[in-house]
Design an enzyme around this catalytic site. Structure first.
Site, PDB file in Angstrom:
ATOM      1  N   GLN A   1     -35.010  -6.221   8.615  1.00  0.00           N
ATOM      2  CA  GLN A   1     -34.030  -5.238   9.085  1.00  0.00           C
ATOM      3  C   GLN A   1     -34.677  -4.092   9.862  1.00  0.00           C
ATOM      4  OE1 GLN A   1     -32.809  -4.363   4.918  1.00  0.00           O
ATOM      5  NE2 GLN A   1     -32.542  -2.275   5.643  1.00  0.00           N
TER       6      GLN A   1
ATOM      7  N   HIS B   1     -30.198   6.836  -4.973  1.00  0.00           N
ATOM      8  CA  HIS B   1     -30.339   5.527  -5.612  1.00  0.00           C
ATOM      9  C   HIS B   1     -29.947   5.609  -7.096  1.00  0.00           C
ATOM     10  CE1 HIS B   1     -33.628   5.134  -2.423  1.00  0.00           C
ATOM     11  NE2 HIS B   1     -32.835   4.132  -2.139  1.00  0.00           N
TER      12      HIS B   1
ATOM     13  N   VAL C   1     -25.009  11.261  -2.183  1.00  0.00           N
ATOM     14  CA  VAL C   1     -25.595  12.353  -2.965  1.00  0.00           C
ATOM     15  C   VAL C   1     -26.435  13.206  -2.019  1.00  0.00           C
ATOM     16  CG1 VAL C   1     -27.060  12.945  -4.940  1.00  0.00           C
ATOM     17  CG2 VAL C   1     -25.641  10.897  -5.016  1.00  0.00           C
TER      18      VAL C   1
ATOM     19  N   GLY D   1     -36.731   0.758  -2.482  1.00  0.00           N
ATOM     20  CA  GLY D   1     -37.736   1.580  -3.159  1.00  0.00           C
ATOM     21  C   GLY D   1     -37.784   2.999  -2.617  1.00  0.00           C
TER      22      GLY D   1
ATOM     23  N   HIS E   1     -34.723   7.892  -5.041  1.00  0.00           N
ATOM     24  CA  HIS E   1     -34.354   9.308  -5.150  1.00  0.00           C
ATOM     25  C   HIS E   1     -33.012   9.389  -5.871  1.00  0.00           C
ATOM     26  CE1 HIS E   1     -31.691   8.222  -1.899  1.00  0.00           C
ATOM     27  NE2 HIS E   1     -32.715   7.902  -1.118  1.00  0.00           N
TER      28      HIS E   1
HETATM   29  P1  AMP Z   1     -32.134   1.852   0.617  1.00  0.00           P
HETATM   30  O1  AMP Z   1     -33.218   1.859  -0.400  1.00  0.00           O
HETATM   31  O2  AMP Z   1     -32.253   2.926   1.652  1.00  0.00           O
HETATM   32  O3  AMP Z   1     -31.866   0.488   1.204  1.00  0.00           O
HETATM   33  O4  AMP Z   1     -30.797   2.222  -0.171  1.00  0.00           O
HETATM   34  C1  AMP Z   1     -30.358   1.467  -1.268  1.00  0.00           C
HETATM   35  C2  AMP Z   1     -28.963   1.884  -1.609  1.00  0.00           C
HETATM   36  O5  AMP Z   1     -28.924   3.275  -1.936  1.00  0.00           O
HETATM   37  C3  AMP Z   1     -27.974   1.686  -0.437  1.00  0.00           C
HETATM   38  O6  AMP Z   1     -26.747   1.196  -0.936  1.00  0.00           O
HETATM   39  C4  AMP Z   1     -27.821   3.095   0.092  1.00  0.00           C
HETATM   40  O7  AMP Z   1     -26.584   3.319   0.754  1.00  0.00           O
HETATM   41  C5  AMP Z   1     -27.903   3.908  -1.197  1.00  0.00           C
HETATM   42  N1  AMP Z   1     -28.251   5.303  -0.906  1.00  0.00           N
HETATM   43  C6  AMP Z   1     -29.310   5.746  -0.181  1.00  0.00           C
HETATM   44  N2  AMP Z   1     -29.269   7.097  -0.084  1.00  0.00           N
HETATM   45  C7  AMP Z   1     -28.159   7.501  -0.740  1.00  0.00           C
HETATM   46  C8  AMP Z   1     -27.559   8.783  -1.006  1.00  0.00           C
HETATM   47  N3  AMP Z   1     -28.098   9.909  -0.560  1.00  0.00           N
HETATM   48  N4  AMP Z   1     -26.420   8.809  -1.727  1.00  0.00           N
HETATM   49  C9  AMP Z   1     -25.858   7.661  -2.194  1.00  0.00           C
HETATM   50  N5  AMP Z   1     -26.374   6.438  -1.995  1.00  0.00           N
HETATM   51  C10 AMP Z   1     -27.499   6.358  -1.278  1.00  0.00           C
END
Ligand code: AMP
Length: 252
Positions: free
Chosen positions: A60, A36, A175, A30, A33
């Site tokens: 985690q 995601h 990104v 969640g 941005h």
């Molecule tokens: P999280 O919500 O932080 O667990 O991230 C969910 C997914 O989004 C994971 O696979 C992250 O690696 C990916 N993600 C988070 N930030 C970025 C970003 N800036 N660019 C690309 N993928 C991202």
């Protein structure tokens, strides 16, 4: 968009779905941005249907304050996923995902102990366990992960191979904001001065210098370096700005 928080109900819908329907899956915690959403858009392009999950996975987080301070923006997240054209949003709670109360864990014994794993004990056990559960629940053809968390991506890809999972693990490029800072849910917690400094993390990582010189440079800017290491053609780093921990990595 169908919004579901009942895992059993989702499993029965999934079983009725035609095996020919290509399903893409994007697991998240969640506070969505553009990073995601790039994963979501890639899944929408490459599959017939896209499932996104939002689950703030407590197992985690080795630091309870990091978990309690994690940004939550559920209403905006739902609106963004709806606008993007996502088919299903799964919003399970802890009991749905952990009926065993985390008695069963998935543990990797080598790479997960390095880099982020060395400074966050148990972090990757929690990540791998929840991703294994979610991949088994969703049964997608393709699942999308960001290179921003490159160590996580490698561990998940190798886990999928080790356990003969049917889901293909696909990496998507990091990104970044216009100034180079990688989008992260944690960026929202940076104070104004920290936000101005934050892009120098990525800028420094891309410089052609030794790891020791890079560390010294980052410390001189005001970052507290958690680790900075080069492994298998990639430079990985984690730094603190105040209480906020930022990670990034670049190919070298
Ligand atoms: P999280 O919500 O932080 O667990 O991230 C969910 C997914 O989004 C994971 O696979 C992250 O690696 C990916 N993600 C988070 N930030 C970025 C970003 N800036 N660019 C690309 N993928 C991202």
């Amino acid at each position: 968009m169908i919004i579901g928080n009942d895992v059993k109900q989702w499993q029965s819908i999934r079983r009725q779905d035609s095996v020919d329907t290509m399903l893409g899956f994007v697991p998240t915690m969640g506070a969505l941005h553009q990073g995601h959403l790039s994963l979501v858009n890639r899944s929408l392009q490459e599959n017939d249907k896209t499932v996104v999950s939002i689950f703030l996975n407590p197992t985690q987080f080795n630091d309870p304050k990091d978990l309690s301070g994690y940004p939550q923006t559920l209403e905006q997240d739902i609106a963004a996923l709806e606008t993007a054209g996502v088919d299903v949003l799964l919003l399970p709670d802890f009991e749905q995902v952990y009926p065993d109360n985390y008695r069963y864990k998935l543990i990797e014994s080598e790479f997960s102990q390095q880099l982020c794993g060395a400074s966050r004990p148990g972090h990757f056990d929690g990540v791998l366990t929840v991703v294994m559960k979610l991949l088994n629940i969703v049964q997608a053809h393709n699942a999308y992960f960001g290179e921003k968390d490159y160590q996580q991506y490698v561990l998940i890809k190798e886990m999928a191979e080790a356990f003969f999972l049917r889901t293909k693990i696909i990496a998507c490029p990091t990104v970044r904001e216009a100034d180079g800072l990688a989008f992260s849910s944690r960026n929202a917690r940076l104070a104004t001065g920290e936000r101005i400094l934050a892009p120098f993390f990525h800028k420094t990582l891309t410089q052609d210098m030794s790891v020791d010189s890079l560390k010294a440079q980052l410390e001189s800017y005001g970052f507290k370096v958690d680790y900075l290491e080069e492994l298998s053609g990639r430079r990985y780093g984690a730094v603190y700005l105040g209480k906020v921990r930022l990670i990034d990595n670049v190919a070298i």
